[in-house]
Design a protein around this motif. Structure first.
Motif, PDB file in Angstrom:
ATOM      1  N   ASP A 257      -3.218   5.542  -1.198  1.00  0.00           N
ATOM      2  CA  ASP A 257      -3.658   5.941  -2.535  1.00  0.00           C
ATOM      3  C   ASP A 257      -3.584   4.798  -3.545  1.00  0.00           C
ATOM      4  OD1 ASP A 257      -3.951   8.777  -1.829  1.00  0.00           O
ATOM      5  OD2 ASP A 257      -1.764   8.723  -1.643  1.00  0.00           O
ATOM      6  N   LEU A 258      -2.579   3.935  -3.401  1.00  0.00           N
ATOM      7  CA  LEU A 258      -2.345   2.871  -4.374  1.00  0.00           C
ATOM      8  C   LEU A 258      -2.085   1.552  -3.666  1.00  0.00           C
ATOM      9  CD1 LEU A 258       0.264   4.703  -6.659  1.00  0.00           C
ATOM     10  CD2 LEU A 258      -2.191   4.436  -7.120  1.00  0.00           C
ATOM     11  N   MET A 259      -2.386   0.455  -4.354  1.00  0.00           N
ATOM     12  CA  MET A 259      -1.995  -0.873  -3.904  1.00  0.00           C
ATOM     13  C   MET A 259      -1.258  -1.544  -5.052  1.00  0.00           C
ATOM     14  SD  MET A 259      -4.141  -4.061  -2.290  1.00  0.00           S
ATOM     15  CE  MET A 259      -5.193  -4.258  -3.713  1.00  0.00           C
ATOM     16  N   MET A 260      -0.024  -1.969  -4.783  1.00  0.00           N
ATOM     17  CA  MET A 260       0.799  -2.611  -5.801  1.00  0.00           C
ATOM     18  C   MET A 260       0.934  -4.094  -5.489  1.00  0.00           C
ATOM     19  SD  MET A 260       3.856   0.123  -6.228  1.00  0.00           S
ATOM     20  CE  MET A 260       3.497   1.850  -6.503  1.00  0.00           C
ATOM     21  N   LYS A 261       0.738  -4.915  -6.505  1.00  0.00           N
ATOM     22  CA  LYS A 261       0.960  -6.356  -6.376  1.00  0.00           C
ATOM     23  C   LYS A 261       2.311  -6.643  -7.013  1.00  0.00           C
ATOM     24  CE  LYS A 261      -1.145 -10.817  -7.367  1.00  0.00           C
ATOM     25  NZ  LYS A 261      -2.286 -11.489  -8.038  1.00  0.00           N
ATOM     26  N   CYS A 262       3.194  -7.265  -6.245  1.00  0.00           N
ATOM     27  CA  CYS A 262       4.555  -7.514  -6.707  1.00  0.00           C
ATOM     28  C   CYS A 262       4.899  -8.988  -6.553  1.00  0.00           C
ATOM     29  CB  CYS A 262       5.550  -6.699  -5.887  1.00  0.00           C
ATOM     30  SG  CYS A 262       5.210  -4.938  -5.824  1.00  0.00           S
TER      31      CYS A 262
ATOM     32  N   LEU B 107       0.863  -1.172   0.000  1.00  0.00           N
ATOM     33  CA  LEU B 107       0.000   0.000   0.000  1.00  0.00           C
ATOM     34  C   LEU B 107       0.901   1.224   0.000  1.00  0.00           C
ATOM     35  CD1 LEU B 107      -2.527  -1.279   2.643  1.00  0.00           C
ATOM     36  CD2 LEU B 107      -2.995  -0.914   0.218  1.00  0.00           C
ATOM     37  N   VAL B 108       0.566   2.204  -0.833  1.00  0.00           N
ATOM     38  CA  VAL B 108       1.430   3.368  -1.019  1.00  0.00           C
ATOM     39  C   VAL B 108       0.640   4.651  -0.785  1.00  0.00           C
ATOM     40  CG1 VAL B 108       2.884   4.615  -2.652  1.00  0.00           C
ATOM     41  CG2 VAL B 108       2.810   2.111  -2.722  1.00  0.00           C
ATOM     42  N   LYS B 109       1.175   5.499   0.078  1.00  0.00           N
ATOM     43  CA  LYS B 109       0.643   6.847   0.260  1.00  0.00           C
ATOM     44  C   LYS B 109       1.529   7.771  -0.571  1.00  0.00           C
ATOM     45  CE  LYS B 109      -0.899   7.804   4.259  1.00  0.00           C
ATOM     46  NZ  LYS B 109      -1.018   8.114   5.712  1.00  0.00           N
ATOM     47  N   CYS B 110       0.916   8.574  -1.417  1.00  0.00           N
ATOM     48  CA  CYS B 110       1.663   9.436  -2.338  1.00  0.00           C
ATOM     49  C   CYS B 110       1.599  10.893  -1.906  1.00  0.00           C
ATOM     50  CB  CYS B 110       1.072   9.321  -3.751  1.00  0.00           C
ATOM     51  SG  CYS B 110       1.080   7.653  -4.413  1.00  0.00           S
ATOM     52  N   ASP B 111       2.574  11.664  -2.387  1.00  0.00           N
ATOM     53  CA  ASP B 111       2.483  13.106  -2.230  1.00  0.00           C
ATOM     54  C   ASP B 111       1.218  13.583  -2.929  1.00  0.00           C
ATOM     55  OD1 ASP B 111       4.921  13.327  -0.849  1.00  0.00           O
ATOM     56  OD2 ASP B 111       6.055  13.479  -2.726  1.00  0.00           O
ATOM     57  N   LEU B 112       0.665  14.686  -2.470  1.00  0.00           N
ATOM     58  CA  LEU B 112      -0.575  15.198  -3.048  1.00  0.00           C
ATOM     59  C   LEU B 112      -0.461  15.362  -4.563  1.00  0.00           C
ATOM     60  CD1 LEU B 112      -1.636  17.882  -0.417  1.00  0.00           C
ATOM     61  CD2 LEU B 112      -2.610  15.609  -0.774  1.00  0.00           C
ATOM     62  N   GLY B 113      -1.440  14.839  -5.269  1.00  0.00           N
ATOM     63  CA  GLY B 113      -1.499  14.979  -6.716  1.00  0.00           C
ATOM     64  C   GLY B 113      -0.547  14.088  -7.495  1.00  0.00           C
ATOM     65  N   GLN B 114       0.118  13.137  -6.849  1.00  0.00           N
ATOM     66  CA  GLN B 114       1.141  12.334  -7.512  1.00  0.00           C
ATOM     67  C   GLN B 114       0.757  10.874  -7.743  1.00  0.00           C
ATOM     68  OE1 GLN B 114       4.288  13.506  -8.696  1.00  0.00           O
ATOM     69  NE2 GLN B 114       3.001  15.319  -8.486  1.00  0.00           N
ATOM     70  N   ALA B 115      -0.442  10.455  -7.369  1.00  0.00           N
ATOM     71  CA  ALA B 115      -0.802   9.035  -7.445  1.00  0.00           C
ATOM     72  C   ALA B 115      -0.683   8.466  -8.857  1.00  0.00           C
ATOM     73  CB  ALA B 115      -2.210   8.814  -6.898  1.00  0.00           C
ATOM     74  N   TYR B 116      -1.170   9.175  -9.854  1.00  0.00           N
ATOM     75  CA  TYR B 116      -1.123   8.659 -11.229  1.00  0.00           C
ATOM     76  C   TYR B 116       0.316   8.555 -11.729  1.00  0.00           C
ATOM     77  CZ  TYR B 116      -6.184   8.848 -11.804  1.00  0.00           C
ATOM     78  OH  TYR B 116      -7.530   8.626 -11.671  1.00  0.00           O
ATOM     79  N   GLU B 117       1.125   9.524 -11.386  1.00  0.00           N
ATOM     80  CA  GLU B 117       2.514   9.510 -11.818  1.00  0.00           C
ATOM     81  C   GLU B 117       3.281   8.373 -11.142  1.00  0.00           C
ATOM     82  OE1 GLU B 117       0.815  12.205 -10.964  1.00  0.00           O
ATOM     83  OE2 GLU B 117       0.881  13.453 -12.760  1.00  0.00           O
ATOM     84  N   VAL B 118       3.032   8.167  -9.845  1.00  0.00           N
ATOM     85  CA  VAL B 118       3.683   7.071  -9.124  1.00  0.00           C
ATOM     86  C   VAL B 118       3.265   5.735  -9.722  1.00  0.00           C
ATOM     87  CG1 VAL B 118       3.837   5.866  -6.907  1.00  0.00           C
ATOM     88  CG2 VAL B 118       3.979   8.371  -6.974  1.00  0.00           C
ATOM     89  N   ALA B 119       1.988   5.567  -9.994  1.00  0.00           N
ATOM     90  CA  ALA B 119       1.497   4.313 -10.587  1.00  0.00           C
ATOM     91  C   ALA B 119       2.159   4.048 -11.934  1.00  0.00           C
ATOM     92  CB  ALA B 119      -0.021   4.372 -10.738  1.00  0.00           C
ATOM     93  N   ASP B 120       2.221   5.060 -12.781  1.00  0.00           N
ATOM     94  CA  ASP B 120       2.843   4.903 -14.097  1.00  0.00           C
ATOM     95  C   ASP B 120       4.322   4.531 -13.971  1.00  0.00           C
ATOM     96  OD1 ASP B 120       0.508   5.468 -15.471  1.00  0.00           O
ATOM     97  OD2 ASP B 120       1.003   7.601 -15.755  1.00  0.00           O
ATOM     98  N   ARG B 121       5.042   5.214 -13.088  1.00  0.00           N
ATOM     99  CA  ARG B 121       6.466   4.930 -12.908  1.00  0.00           C
ATOM    100  C   ARG B 121       6.689   3.515 -12.390  1.00  0.00           C
ATOM    101  NH1 ARG B 121       6.897  10.482 -11.846  1.00  0.00           N
ATOM    102  NH2 ARG B 121       6.374  10.332  -9.653  1.00  0.00           N
ATOM    103  N   ALA B 122       5.877   3.091 -11.436  1.00  0.00           N
ATOM    104  CA  ALA B 122       6.043   1.761 -10.850  1.00  0.00           C
ATOM    105  C   ALA B 122       5.895   0.675 -11.901  1.00  0.00           C
ATOM    106  CB  ALA B 122       5.038   1.550  -9.719  1.00  0.00           C
ATOM    107  N   VAL B 123       4.858   0.775 -12.731  1.00  0.00           N
ATOM    108  CA  VAL B 123       4.608  -0.242 -13.758  1.00  0.00           C
ATOM    109  C   VAL B 123       5.692  -0.218 -14.826  1.00  0.00           C
ATOM    110  CG1 VAL B 123       3.008  -0.938 -15.578  1.00  0.00           C
ATOM    111  CG2 VAL B 123       2.129  -0.316 -13.339  1.00  0.00           C
ATOM    112  N   GLN B 124       6.135   0.955 -15.209  1.00  0.00           N
ATOM    113  CA  GLN B 124       7.120   1.080 -16.286  1.00  0.00           C
ATOM    114  C   GLN B 124       8.543   0.757 -15.843  1.00  0.00           C
ATOM    115  OE1 GLN B 124       6.683   5.027 -17.869  1.00  0.00           O
ATOM    116  NE2 GLN B 124       4.583   4.673 -18.542  1.00  0.00           N
ATOM    117  N   GLU B 125       8.909   1.103 -14.608  1.00  0.00           N
ATOM    118  CA  GLU B 125      10.302   1.023 -14.190  1.00  0.00           C
ATOM    119  C   GLU B 125      10.662  -0.188 -13.336  1.00  0.00           C
ATOM    120  OE1 GLU B 125      11.362   4.709 -12.270  1.00  0.00           O
ATOM    121  OE2 GLU B 125      10.563   5.912 -13.927  1.00  0.00           O
ATOM    122  N   ILE B 126       9.662  -0.844 -12.728  1.00  0.00           N
ATOM    123  CA  ILE B 126       9.967  -1.928 -11.791  1.00  0.00           C
ATOM    124  C   ILE B 126       9.311  -3.210 -12.287  1.00  0.00           C
ATOM    125  CG2 ILE B 126       9.839  -2.689  -9.393  1.00  0.00           C
ATOM    126  CD1 ILE B 126       9.567   0.296  -8.621  1.00  0.00           C
ATOM    127  N   GLU B 127      10.115  -4.122 -12.795  1.00  0.00           N
ATOM    128  CA  GLU B 127       9.571  -5.323 -13.433  1.00  0.00           C
ATOM    129  C   GLU B 127       8.818  -6.229 -12.461  1.00  0.00           C
ATOM    130  OE1 GLU B 127      12.630  -8.808 -13.853  1.00  0.00           O
ATOM    131  OE2 GLU B 127      13.599  -6.976 -14.520  1.00  0.00           O
TER     132      GLU B 127
END
Length: 80
Positions: free
Chosen positions: A40-45, A7-27
């Protein structure tokens, strides 16, 4: 293979950017969902057996720009 949910808490207004970066940069990140509540987000890894979960979270997820806080859940068995 180890499955974790982060579970990820993001800086204000950054949730979409964090989600995009996570999917693109972390295999190891297979899915990112927006969620309601404290986070704000839940990542399955998926991590290799024996991989150090703490190092993965602190070295890859917590260092993404816009990530403010994380909460890690380790999954033991998937029921299908």
């Amino acid at each position: 293979m180890q499955t974790i949910f982060v579970l990820v808490k993001c800086d204000l207004g950054q949730a979409y950017e964090v989600a995009d970066r996570a999917v693109q940069e972390i295999e190891q990140v297979s899915e990112v969902h927006s969620v309601s509540g404290q986070y704000d987000l839940m990542m399955k890894c998926y991590l290799d057996d024996g991989a150090d979960i703490g190092h993965f979270v602190t070295g890859h997820l917590q260092t993404l720009a816009g990530v403010k806080e994380t909460f890690t859940i380790i999954a033991f068995k998937a029921f299908t």
